[in-house]
Design an enzyme around this catalytic site. Structure first.
Site, PDB file in Angstrom:
ATOM      1  N   THR A 172      70.087 -15.871 -25.236  1.00 47.67           N
ATOM      2  CA  THR A 172      70.005 -15.404 -26.624  1.00 47.67           C
ATOM      3  C   THR A 172      71.361 -14.908 -27.116  1.00 47.67           C
ATOM      4  O   THR A 172      71.776 -15.209 -28.226  1.00 47.67           O
ATOM      5  CB  THR A 172      68.956 -14.273 -26.745  1.00 47.67           C
ATOM      6  N   GLU A 195      53.131 -21.833 -32.582  1.00 50.97           N
ATOM      7  CA  GLU A 195      54.268 -22.050 -33.485  1.00 50.97           C
ATOM      8  C   GLU A 195      54.233 -23.440 -34.111  1.00 50.97           C
ATOM      9  O   GLU A 195      54.495 -23.596 -35.308  1.00 50.97           O
ATOM     10  CB  GLU A 195      55.578 -21.807 -32.734  1.00 50.97           C
ATOM     11  N   TYR A 246      57.677 -14.237 -37.286  1.00 53.29           N
ATOM     12  CA  TYR A 246      58.326 -13.188 -36.500  1.00 53.29           C
ATOM     13  C   TYR A 246      57.542 -11.878 -36.466  1.00 53.29           C
ATOM     14  O   TYR A 246      58.090 -10.842 -36.097  1.00 53.29           O
ATOM     15  CB  TYR A 246      59.749 -12.945 -37.026  1.00 53.29           C
ATOM     16  N   LYS A 299      68.364 -22.896 -36.913  1.00 53.98           N
ATOM     17  CA  LYS A 299      68.434 -21.761 -37.838  1.00 53.98           C
ATOM     18  C   LYS A 299      69.449 -21.977 -38.970  1.00 53.98           C
ATOM     19  O   LYS A 299      70.265 -22.905 -38.916  1.00 53.98           O
ATOM     20  CB  LYS A 299      68.774 -20.498 -37.046  1.00 53.98           C
ATOM     21  N   HIS A 353      66.013 -21.435 -32.260  1.00 55.20           N
ATOM     22  CA  HIS A 353      64.863 -20.722 -31.701  1.00 55.20           C
ATOM     23  C   HIS A 353      64.111 -21.727 -30.856  1.00 55.20           C
ATOM     24  O   HIS A 353      64.016 -22.910 -31.212  1.00 55.20           O
ATOM     25  CB  HIS A 353      63.927 -20.218 -32.808  1.00 55.20           C
ATOM     26  N   PHE A 410      65.415  -4.760 -36.153  1.00 50.97           N
ATOM     27  CA  PHE A 410      66.097  -5.939 -36.687  1.00 50.97           C
ATOM     28  C   PHE A 410      65.180  -6.871 -37.485  1.00 50.97           C
ATOM     29  O   PHE A 410      65.635  -7.871 -38.036  1.00 50.97           O
ATOM     30  CB  PHE A 410      66.765  -6.743 -35.556  1.00 50.97           C
ATOM     31  N   ASN A 463      72.324 -17.235 -33.828  1.00 52.94           N
ATOM     32  CA  ASN A 463      72.510 -17.964 -32.570  1.00 52.94           C
ATOM     33  C   ASN A 463      71.998 -19.395 -32.616  1.00 52.94           C
ATOM     34  O   ASN A 463      71.710 -19.993 -31.585  1.00 52.94           O
ATOM     35  CB  ASN A 463      71.910 -17.181 -31.401  1.00 52.94           C
ATOM     36  N   ARG A 482      73.813 -22.484 -27.651  1.00 51.66           N
ATOM     37  CA  ARG A 482      74.289 -21.185 -28.137  1.00 51.66           C
ATOM     38  C   ARG A 482      75.733 -20.914 -27.737  1.00 51.66           C
ATOM     39  O   ARG A 482      76.477 -20.293 -28.505  1.00 51.66           O
ATOM     40  CB  ARG A 482      73.349 -20.082 -27.667  1.00 51.66           C
TER      41      ARG A 482
END
Length: 140
Positions: free
Chosen positions: A93, A128, A51, A11, A117, A59, A114, A104
């Site tokens: 998570t 994905e 997402y 990320k 993914h 969120f 975090n 993480r």
């Protein structure tokens, strides 16, 4: 044990801090091979589609903004029970609940940022992976 493929994203919080190599080393140390990898700047449309399962959650907008805020690294990981192994290496998570030595626990800024993914099932991994890679781009 079955050889599987799973999907991973490093990320924006991880790429901003130049953690790609350190995170990849954790995957490889756990027995996962990186069989496809690309650094991209996710578009708003890509993030919204990726997402969309969270679209009704409060969120969602913040998540889309975060995922488009800086480059990410999209990857295909391969190995024995790759989905479960990747989730184990990533950790919980919420980094406060993540086991020592997990990605993480070591690298996450907070629950929202975090660092990684990972697909939660073989079915989702296939979906994905197909969003970001053509079959011929995966060298296994």
């Amino acid at each position: 044990m079955a050889i599987e493929r799973t999907f991973s994203i490093l990320k924006p919080d991880a790429t901003r801090r130049n953690l790609t190599g350190a995170i990849n080393a954790k995957f490889e140390a756990a027995g996962l091979r990186i069989v496809a990898q690309r650094r991209i700047h996710m578009t708003r449309a890509q993030a919204e589609k990726f997402y969309e399962v969270h679209a009704a959650r409060p969120f969602y907008g913040e998540l889309v903004e975060f995922m488009t805020s800086a480059p990410v690294v999209v990857q295909v990981l391969e190995g024995e029970n790759a989905v479960a192994k990747n989730r184990e290496v990533m950790g919980a998570t919420n980094p406060e609940n993540a086991a020592p030595g997990t990605i993480r626990k070591e690298f996450a800024v907070n629950m929202g940022e975090n660092s990684v993914h990972g697909s939660d099932s073989l079915e989702n991994a296939a979906i994905e992976i197909a969003q970001f890679f053509k079959p011929e781009e995966i060298v296994g």
